[in-house]
Write a protein that holds these residues in place. Sequence first.
Motif, PDB file in Angstrom:
ATOM      1  N   GLY A  28       4.452  11.103   0.085  1.00  0.00           N
ATOM      2  CA  GLY A  28       5.577  10.868  -0.819  1.00  0.00           C
ATOM      3  C   GLY A  28       6.282   9.549  -0.615  1.00  0.00           C
ATOM      4  N   ASP A  29       6.409   9.105   0.624  1.00  0.00           N
ATOM      5  CA  ASP A  29       7.146   7.868   0.897  1.00  0.00           C
ATOM      6  C   ASP A  29       6.225   6.670   0.634  1.00  0.00           C
ATOM      7  N   PRO A  30       6.612   5.713  -0.235  1.00  0.00           N
ATOM      8  CA  PRO A  30       5.719   4.579  -0.526  1.00  0.00           C
ATOM      9  C   PRO A  30       5.456   3.690   0.693  1.00  0.00           C
ATOM     10  N   LEU A  31       6.430   3.586   1.610  1.00  0.00           N
ATOM     11  CA  LEU A  31       6.217   2.767   2.805  1.00  0.00           C
ATOM     12  C   LEU A  31       5.197   3.421   3.733  1.00  0.00           C
ATOM     13  N   VAL A  32       5.330   4.735   3.907  1.00  0.00           N
ATOM     14  CA  VAL A  32       4.373   5.469   4.744  1.00  0.00           C
ATOM     15  C   VAL A  32       2.984   5.393   4.139  1.00  0.00           C
ATOM     16  N   ALA A  33       2.881   5.525   2.838  1.00  0.00           N
ATOM     17  CA  ALA A  33       1.577   5.503   2.164  1.00  0.00           C
ATOM     18  C   ALA A  33       0.917   4.137   2.296  1.00  0.00           C
ATOM     19  N   ASN A  34       1.688   3.068   2.174  1.00  0.00           N
ATOM     20  CA  ASN A  34       1.058   1.744   2.218  1.00  0.00           C
ATOM     21  C   ASN A  34       0.577   1.395   3.622  1.00  0.00           C
ATOM     22  N   TYR A  35       1.278   1.873   4.656  1.00  0.00           N
ATOM     23  CA  TYR A  35       0.772   1.622   6.009  1.00  0.00           C
ATOM     24  C   TYR A  35      -0.438   2.500   6.319  1.00  0.00           C
ATOM     25  N   ALA A  36      -0.542   3.654   5.654  1.00  0.00           N
ATOM     26  CA  ALA A  36      -1.771   4.437   5.779  1.00  0.00           C
ATOM     27  C   ALA A  36      -2.934   3.675   5.151  1.00  0.00           C
ATOM     28  N   ARG A  37      -2.682   2.990   4.016  1.00  0.00           N
ATOM     29  CA  ARG A  37      -3.729   2.157   3.418  1.00  0.00           C
ATOM     30  C   ARG A  37      -4.073   0.988   4.348  1.00  0.00           C
ATOM     31  N   PHE A  38      -3.082   0.462   5.019  1.00  0.00           N
ATOM     32  CA  PHE A  38      -3.303  -0.609   5.990  1.00  0.00           C
ATOM     33  C   PHE A  38      -4.305  -0.147   7.053  1.00  0.00           C
ATOM     34  N   TYR A  39      -4.060   1.032   7.629  1.00  0.00           N
ATOM     35  CA  TYR A  39      -4.968   1.530   8.663  1.00  0.00           C
ATOM     36  C   TYR A  39      -6.335   1.862   8.076  1.00  0.00           C
ATOM     37  N   TYR A  73      14.020  -4.428   2.610  1.00  0.00           N
ATOM     38  CA  TYR A  73      13.108  -3.300   2.448  1.00  0.00           C
ATOM     39  C   TYR A  73      11.737  -3.798   2.006  1.00  0.00           C
ATOM     40  N   ILE A  74      11.690  -4.710   1.055  1.00  0.00           N
ATOM     41  CA  ILE A  74      10.403  -5.246   0.587  1.00  0.00           C
ATOM     42  C   ILE A  74       9.699  -5.987   1.722  1.00  0.00           C
ATOM     43  N   HIS A  75      10.484  -6.618   2.582  1.00  0.00           N
ATOM     44  CA  HIS A  75       9.894  -7.365   3.687  1.00  0.00           C
ATOM     45  C   HIS A  75       9.114  -6.444   4.631  1.00  0.00           C
ATOM     46  N   LEU A  76       9.464  -5.158   4.674  1.00  0.00           N
ATOM     47  CA  LEU A  76       8.739  -4.218   5.532  1.00  0.00           C
ATOM     48  C   LEU A  76       7.289  -4.046   5.094  1.00  0.00           C
ATOM     49  N   TYR A  77       6.973  -4.371   3.833  1.00  0.00           N
ATOM     50  CA  TYR A  77       5.614  -4.236   3.320  1.00  0.00           C
ATOM     51  C   TYR A  77       4.736  -5.444   3.659  1.00  0.00           C
ATOM     52  N   THR A  78       5.305  -6.505   4.216  1.00  0.00           N
ATOM     53  CA  THR A  78       4.572  -7.762   4.393  1.00  0.00           C
ATOM     54  C   THR A  78       3.275  -7.605   5.195  1.00  0.00           C
ATOM     55  N   PRO A  79       3.282  -6.982   6.399  1.00  0.00           N
ATOM     56  CA  PRO A  79       2.020  -6.888   7.149  1.00  0.00           C
ATOM     57  C   PRO A  79       0.923  -6.133   6.404  1.00  0.00           C
ATOM     58  N   SER A  80       1.281  -5.023   5.791  1.00  0.00           N
ATOM     59  CA  SER A  80       0.262  -4.231   5.089  1.00  0.00           C
ATOM     60  C   SER A  80      -0.278  -4.971   3.876  1.00  0.00           C
ATOM     61  N   LEU A 132       6.911 -10.805  -6.810  1.00  0.00           N
ATOM     62  CA  LEU A 132       7.511 -10.823  -5.478  1.00  0.00           C
ATOM     63  C   LEU A 132       6.915 -11.981  -4.672  1.00  0.00           C
ATOM     64  N   SER A 133       7.785 -12.748  -4.014  1.00  0.00           N
ATOM     65  CA  SER A 133       7.303 -13.899  -3.231  1.00  0.00           C
ATOM     66  C   SER A 133       6.435 -13.457  -2.057  1.00  0.00           C
ATOM     67  N   VAL A 134       6.675 -12.253  -1.527  1.00  0.00           N
ATOM     68  CA  VAL A 134       5.866 -11.781  -0.410  1.00  0.00           C
ATOM     69  C   VAL A 134       4.410 -11.590  -0.843  1.00  0.00           C
ATOM     70  N   VAL A 135       4.205 -11.132  -2.105  1.00  0.00           N
ATOM     71  CA  VAL A 135       2.851 -10.952  -2.619  1.00  0.00           C
ATOM     72  C   VAL A 135       2.213 -12.302  -2.919  1.00  0.00           C
ATOM     73  N   LEU A 136       2.965 -13.202  -3.526  1.00  0.00           N
ATOM     74  CA  LEU A 136       2.414 -14.508  -3.872  1.00  0.00           C
ATOM     75  C   LEU A 136       2.044 -15.300  -2.612  1.00  0.00           C
ATOM     76  N   ASN A 137       2.891 -15.245  -1.592  1.00  0.00           N
ATOM     77  CA  ASN A 137       2.603 -15.966  -0.357  1.00  0.00           C
ATOM     78  C   ASN A 137       1.342 -15.421   0.315  1.00  0.00           C
ATOM     79  N   ALA A 138       1.236 -14.070   0.364  1.00  0.00           N
ATOM     80  CA  ALA A 138       0.046 -13.472   0.964  1.00  0.00           C
ATOM     81  C   ALA A 138      -1.201 -13.761   0.139  1.00  0.00           C
ATOM     82  N   LEU A 139      -1.061 -13.806  -1.179  1.00  0.00           N
ATOM     83  CA  LEU A 139      -2.205 -14.091  -2.058  1.00  0.00           C
ATOM     84  C   LEU A 139      -2.715 -15.516  -1.814  1.00  0.00           C
ATOM     85  N   ILE A 140      -1.796 -16.479  -1.752  1.00  0.00           N
ATOM     86  CA  ILE A 140      -2.210 -17.872  -1.547  1.00  0.00           C
ATOM     87  C   ILE A 140      -2.865 -18.044  -0.179  1.00  0.00           C
ATOM     88  N   ALA A 141      -2.314 -17.387   0.840  1.00  0.00           N
ATOM     89  CA  ALA A 141      -2.826 -17.565   2.198  1.00  0.00           C
ATOM     90  C   ALA A 141      -4.142 -16.833   2.422  1.00  0.00           C
TER      91      ALA A 141
END
Length: 979
Positions: A349-360, A411-418, A447-456
């Motif tokens: 249910g939690d989007p943050l928990v779900a995205n880190y599960a996708r990370f793993y 809050y959005i910054h918490l998604y950066t590593p994943s 979102l700048s976090v997505v654009l920065n990760a996309l470019i890098a």
Amino acid sequence: PWRPIAFLPSPQSCTPCDPLAMSKKVRWVPAPRRYRAELMQDEAACSQAHRHPLQMGIEPEMSSVKMAVSAAPMPESTDSNGHDDFQDPLLDDPLNPRPQTYRQTAFNTSASMARADSAVKLKRKVEELLDWDEMRKEILATYTTQANIPIVSKIVDDVEAEPKVVTLTERAKRRLEGLEEEEEQTTGIRRNLTQKELVSHLETLAGDLVSAWGNAEKVKSLRFVIQGCKMLVNCQVPQVYPSLFVLVAKVLDTFGRLVFERIHRRSQYDDKSGKQIQTLPENFRPADIPDEAKDMCRNWLFKVAAIRELIPRVYVEMCLWECNRFISDDVGLYTNMMTRFISQIRGMGDPLVANYARFYLLRKATEVFSGEIPIHLVMQCLEDWNATRVQWQGVQFEAYLDSAKLDMDNYIHLYTPSLRWELASLGVRADTQLFESTLAIYDKCKLSVVLNALIASFKPHLISRHVLALIERIKTCRPGIVPWYECYAALGVQLAKEPPAEKLRLRVLNEVWMDVTDISNLKEYMTIAQAWLEFVCNHFGHREVCILLTDIMRHIGQDKFADGLDNHVQGVLSILLEHIKGFEALFGLDHLLPLIDLLQPGTRVDLCKNTLTRFAQTGSPVSDPVIINSLLDLCRTLHDSLTEFSLEDDRRQFSQLICAFMHKVRFGRDIEGHLNFFVECRRSFAKMNAVVEASVMGVLGVINTALQVTTIKQHSKKSAAFVKACLAFCHITIPSLDDHFRKLRLLLLSAMVGLCAGFVTQADILMQTCLATLRDVPAFVLMPNNIVQSTEAPMVEFLMQLASAILVMPGHPKLGPFHLFTEYIDVVKGYQWDAISVGRSRVLLAALRSLSALGQEELPYHFASGATTSNDELYAGSKEYRAEIEEMCTGLMNDVLADLAELDDTDRNAMKKGASIALELVSTILGFATPTDRIRSLVPKIWTLAAKQPAGNEHYMQQLEHAFSSRSQWEGVAAKLKA
């Protein structure tokens, strides 16, 4: 003007019964030698070599050499089964013979190996793009909190142990007890921990997991893992969730590795007897796995499937995902499992928990698929994250942020590593279509976090192809914790690797710098400038680089004391040093030295060291005065940074760099300027003995250059004064060195160079200084490691070299032809020799050979230039000259005989050393003495002493016997030696 100097041997203590005692009356008469005739007689016959011995199997590229090659092919060496039995020692291990046959499995085929190699390369690309270990450290350092984190510390029995009693009654009883205790066990003990305590708790959990595994408590180990996974369910303190994730991931990785290793071992060893049944290859297949190991693997997978809660079950299944290799190699199975994992994660249910599960999930998929993750499934993960953004709205979500004391940007910054890992997994195999699809997902969120990760994350050629579109998106992206200037910095890094089309480069640079040049924050500006500087250095000219450096200096001038400026300036200088081709172009930059002056002292020293290291490794010789003075300033910075507390390793390293710089300086025919350069080096680097020594060697090289400009017999007044100045430099500089033997070698070398130049007076002064320095050499010295070491070994080596050099020195008009040899012998007698050493005798024998050569009509060697007239021409035919040579040689031989007579017969070591000196004396007599009757009677006596300890000298003694028997003037002596 000179009179012979009587040579009196030192008092001896040999007894009258000593067989060598009566030999002191034997007179040494040098035997006549014809060195040129001997050289021609002993010259070995030479023939042209057509093939180098190291060119095994390589045809030499010489048209004049014709090799006869047999027309018949060489037979191949095969065994009876037709297998090639040749083993290349450079390719195969000779101790591990190649097996006669191979198992014909899929992993042995060339196609499978090619796919494996390709997979390994793809995996490396992902690992190079995002290093998990580095990301883990970064996450732990970035995502912290001061709030307490609630956890449940009691282990929950999600997996039931195997019951010992399997009757229906016992099974029902156990189920009733489980139902009664389920609520209590699920509740557990709740604790509030700080982040530091949480890290300690999870490290303890990992240790308990390993301990339980080592105690064969496998189910208990699984319970520890489940307890860690349950912490990922709780997202009450989201600020620390990324750090919590990497800590739990470590526990999961440990458990997955333990299970995999257990099954792998079970596949190779019998569980009961412990004997090895086979050796699995690295790329094993299910067909290689025994049924018992497969059953063990299925058992673990079934246990994990019994976990009740979704999040722990999915995480533990993913950590054991690779274990499916033991039961199936069907790629479709792994693809279906990944699809199932993606579907299960949607149920979190939690989007943050779900995205880190996708990370793993993507982390483990990189290992399972060896980098070849199905791209559509990675894209599905990113689309699922984009779909969960609808949960970032509403009153309930705002209340959640308020309770967590978070704003939307944090809050959005918490998604950066994943997100970085997801986009990296896409970018490593992306094409233009996939890049545009990913860009469309960004357009939905902006979102700048997505654009920065996309470019890098995506490949540089895709970034350069869409650079204008990316610049437009950077200008319009939604600002956040990841600011837009970081997007510009990431873009600059990618364009440095793969630039856009040449016609677009200047336009791209102008488009970016229209926004960048107006930035007032120095940190933000320097971040972008440092990233784009490499692009400008690689793909633009000198003018554009100077313009960019001018803009950098303009921004720095506004705030020279800003925090972190030192790191940025160091980064700018490092890029210039690495990417500017040629030191002429580097030091031609107007703002290079002002940038160096901005650095802090410690950082400036590091930069100077790096610059000089690169110059020593790649730089060509320099003659430009600007570059020489600039590099000399860098050398002064290194020298001035040294104190009495500096490490010896730093002194040595800095000295080597400065010496390397000095060796590459060229002044052409400006020899006076070159001499002034070394004078300046001596003045600037007085603390470094190695640099002072290099200065002396450089000045001697300048003398050689001067001799090439003008011949010795045509010295002008100016050239003669210049060479004298160089020799005076050496005479003044060498005594400032600390090491005695460095001084001695340089003084001797300077004297020889002076003789080559025709300056006998200066050479004689240097030689006398050398002999005076020899008197100051102590018998023992204290080394830097506080160990007392004898100087006898280097003393013997230098004295033997000096005896050969004095041979060509002309005599003094007032002190006579042997004044240097007389001082030499005084030095030998004045040194404190070891009681059991034979070094004194070796040196005296060297002097004896040199004096015998000095009595010949022609010396064995002269100076080729003819600048110096030696004693064979100055005193040719003088009876007093020859008489004094015989007197001095007789005294030296008597000294050696006295040393042999004083040897202790009971000391085996002393007698062994004496035997070597006795053989050397016999060899010297054979080569340099006239075979008088007394000499003939002396040789067998000395030979007797050598024969007492023949160990190690047998071959040498046989050679000497053969030499005596082959010379007619020594007839009769060889028979006595054999007797």
